[in-house]
Motif scaffolding. Sequence first.
Motif, PDB file in Angstrom:
ATOM      1  N   LEU A  55      34.819 -80.847  15.290  1.00 36.63           N
ATOM      2  CA  LEU A  55      34.778 -79.666  16.146  1.00 36.63           C
ATOM      3  C   LEU A  55      35.709 -79.760  17.352  1.00 36.63           C
ATOM      4  O   LEU A  55      36.339 -78.774  17.723  1.00 36.63           O
ATOM      5  CB  LEU A  55      33.336 -79.415  16.619  1.00 36.63           C
ATOM      6  CG  LEU A  55      32.328 -79.070  15.516  1.00 36.63           C
ATOM      7  CD1 LEU A  55      30.922 -78.989  16.078  1.00 36.63           C
ATOM      8  CD2 LEU A  55      32.686 -77.764  14.819  1.00 36.63           C
ATOM      9  N   GLU A  56      35.806 -80.927  17.965  1.00 37.47           N
ATOM     10  CA  GLU A  56      36.657 -81.049  19.153  1.00 37.47           C
ATOM     11  C   GLU A  56      38.136 -81.044  18.793  1.00 37.47           C
ATOM     12  O   GLU A  56      38.967 -80.603  19.585  1.00 37.47           O
ATOM     13  CB  GLU A  56      36.302 -82.320  19.925  1.00 37.47           C
ATOM     14  CG  GLU A  56      34.982 -82.212  20.672  1.00 37.47           C
ATOM     15  CD  GLU A  56      34.649 -83.463  21.463  1.00 37.47           C
ATOM     16  OE1 GLU A  56      35.479 -84.416  21.475  1.00 37.47           O
ATOM     17  OE2 GLU A  56      33.567 -83.500  22.060  1.00 37.47           O
ATOM     18  N   GLN A  57      38.456 -81.573  17.617  1.00 37.27           N
ATOM     19  CA  GLN A  57      39.846 -81.556  17.169  1.00 37.27           C
ATOM     20  C   GLN A  57      39.921 -80.846  15.824  1.00 37.27           C
ATOM     21  O   GLN A  57      38.917 -80.716  15.131  1.00 37.27           O
ATOM     22  CB  GLN A  57      40.396 -82.976  17.044  1.00 37.27           C
ATOM     23  CG  GLN A  57      39.722 -83.822  15.964  1.00 37.27           C
ATOM     24  CD  GLN A  57      40.349 -85.206  15.845  1.00 37.27           C
ATOM     25  OE1 GLN A  57      40.804 -85.776  16.812  1.00 37.27           O
ATOM     26  NE2 GLN A  57      40.378 -85.723  14.631  1.00 37.27           N
ATOM     27  N   GLN A  58      41.098 -80.398  15.468  1.00 39.58           N
ATOM     28  CA  GLN A  58      41.287 -79.788  14.154  1.00 39.58           C
ATOM     29  C   GLN A  58      41.077 -80.858  13.100  1.00 39.58           C
ATOM     30  O   GLN A  58      41.769 -81.875  13.099  1.00 39.58           O
ATOM     31  CB  GLN A  58      42.695 -79.219  14.024  1.00 39.58           C
ATOM     32  CG  GLN A  58      42.971 -78.498  12.716  1.00 39.58           C
ATOM     33  CD  GLN A  58      42.179 -77.204  12.572  1.00 39.58           C
ATOM     34  OE1 GLN A  58      41.855 -76.569  13.572  1.00 39.58           O
ATOM     35  NE2 GLN A  58      41.856 -76.820  11.354  1.00 39.58           N
ATOM     36  N   PRO A  59      40.092 -80.694  12.210  1.00 41.09           N
ATOM     37  CA  PRO A  59      39.833 -81.754  11.227  1.00 41.09           C
ATOM     38  C   PRO A  59      41.052 -82.021  10.343  1.00 41.09           C
ATOM     39  O   PRO A  59      41.767 -81.096   9.950  1.00 41.09           O
ATOM     40  CB  PRO A  59      38.676 -81.182  10.393  1.00 41.09           C
ATOM     41  CG  PRO A  59      38.059 -80.126  11.248  1.00 41.09           C
ATOM     42  CD  PRO A  59      39.183 -79.560  12.070  1.00 41.09           C
ATOM     43  N   GLY A  60      41.298 -83.304  10.062  1.00 43.10           N
ATOM     44  CA  GLY A  60      42.378 -83.655   9.150  1.00 43.10           C
ATOM     45  C   GLY A  60      42.064 -83.201   7.746  1.00 43.10           C
ATOM     46  O   GLY A  60      40.905 -82.995   7.374  1.00 43.10           O
ATOM     47  N   LEU A  61      43.076 -83.032   6.942  1.00 39.88           N
ATOM     48  CA  LEU A  61      42.864 -82.560   5.575  1.00 39.88           C
ATOM     49  C   LEU A  61      42.329 -83.655   4.666  1.00 39.88           C
ATOM     50  O   LEU A  61      41.809 -83.385   3.586  1.00 39.88           O
ATOM     51  CB  LEU A  61      44.178 -82.004   5.010  1.00 39.88           C
ATOM     52  CG  LEU A  61      44.740 -80.779   5.738  1.00 39.88           C
ATOM     53  CD1 LEU A  61      46.047 -80.332   5.091  1.00 39.88           C
ATOM     54  CD2 LEU A  61      43.737 -79.636   5.742  1.00 39.88           C
ATOM     55  N   LEU A  62      42.454 -84.922   5.081  1.00 40.99           N
ATOM     56  CA  LEU A  62      41.945 -86.043   4.303  1.00 40.99           C
ATOM     57  C   LEU A  62      41.050 -86.904   5.178  1.00 40.99           C
ATOM     58  O   LEU A  62      41.038 -86.777   6.407  1.00 40.99           O
ATOM     59  CB  LEU A  62      43.106 -86.874   3.737  1.00 40.99           C
ATOM     60  CG  LEU A  62      44.032 -86.141   2.754  1.00 40.99           C
ATOM     61  CD1 LEU A  62      45.224 -87.017   2.404  1.00 40.99           C
ATOM     62  CD2 LEU A  62      43.271 -85.728   1.498  1.00 40.99           C
TER      63      LEU A  62
END
Length: 548
Positions: A517-524
Amino acid sequence: MATHEVNNQPLPLENYNAYAGDPALQEAVALEGGSEWAAQLLNYGEIAGHEILSLGDLANRHKPVLRTHDRYGHRIDQVDFHPSYHRLMELGIGHGLASLTWTGQPGARIARSALMYLHNQFEAGTMCPITMTHAVVPSLRLQPEIAEVWEPRVLTQAYDPRFCQAGEKRGATFGMAMTEKQGGSDVRANTTRARPLGAAGPGQAYELVGHKWFCSAPMSDAFLSLAQTSDGLSCFLVPRWRPDGSVNPIHIQRLKDKLGNLSNASSEIEYPGTWAQMLGEPGRGVATIIRMVGETRLDCVIGSASLMRQAVAQAVHHCSQREAFGQRLASQPLMMNVLADLALESEAAMRLALHLARRFELAARGDPESELLARIATPVAKYWVCKRAVGVINEAQECMGGAGYVEEFILPRLYREAPVNAIWEGSGNVQCLDVLRALEREPRCLDALMSLLEPHATASDALARCRQRILDRLRPGKPQQAQARIVVEDIALALQGSILMQGGNNLVASAFVASRLEQQPGLLFGQLPEGVDSVSLIARAHPLNGPS
């Protein structure tokens, strides 16, 4: 003459208590109201990590075999299963996986959901007929005279595999046959016809003519099925035997050659004049069977969460023993990040599943807020958790290297199993559109969701921003359908974050909020931010935390 010494090979993860070694599950059961069932869960955790583990391997290596005719050419339409399959069914049904919910005892649904979570980690195919047998009860209860006959057979906690009339058996199982070749999820395109054999209407006898493209568990004692009447698409109970004691003609054309779910038989069938009883109001077939589908969708969520748990348990166990480049894999920083991230995803999925089960239980007791939350959260969780399972299991395979790709280990079976829950009972797009449909038909679902998120959004700026994004994307007049997956993902992450924060385990909740939530989640996986306590997350996920 020995050519080499075998070393640095981890001990297999077997013969352990899958409940005792899962503190996250124990905490969730207590938080959601299932503490009184702890002894039963501990007992089944022992059975799961010992007997079900070994039976699951056998049942999936020895697939069901269809016999359409006997040696003299008579049509028999029977499926033969390996003895391991029958023992698995006996264990699951005998321990209440098809019936415990319907006792009405406080926490019974939570306990049943946790029992399923334990069983499904080691053998998922048998959960298909068990799930449908459990799920049929709400639909049966729409027709009291039919429920009076069939519900006691479902709730006996006795598995009886004999092919004979249901009234002669110790217990009965149910299957489902909805979709057809031309329509798939669009069941209103079904062409199977139902003709009344006398008086028409609910509870009355009909004859069905048509086909079903997917019929799960064709050796069940009865099925719920959809067919067209003069009033529109209606729901029917189709037993394997007619009331006069003759075999009901349900022609099993072939068994599906599937990617996974190999212990379970899935079939194509035809109704060549098959006896059935109308269940529910004519023309209200979808509304009748959706009560069953709602239950099976919840089980898809529980099932996918359980597959994740077993994959993560295997990966953590392996990497805690295996050394590479002079150091234990689980002590190497990048591997630690991956394992901790997988553990976090697995726990968040399980917590969402059990919280949803709790909402189902409260809704059944008349809690309107829980009914609204269950309506919107079920397709959200079905979409998100079932999709995430595939990636989690594949990453766990990589953690184990070549061992994760070899059939002697459980990971390949888990990987083949994972996609079915995302497809069965409505694929991803169907779930996302169902979320929009629920919000359109019952706007109070959004109010209930916002009320659940609000106290935790006050404590977390990241959750507050996610909550606001959801409101912005759902505001009136804004195009929604093409963006449905985006908003459903936000809802899923917000729900998981809130539920974890509510649970009070700051280690897990703070790591989830920071990474999702605090950062854009990584795709992996393997992209947890600095400051997350990976060591403690991995230790929490280790399957041998408790007594073996």
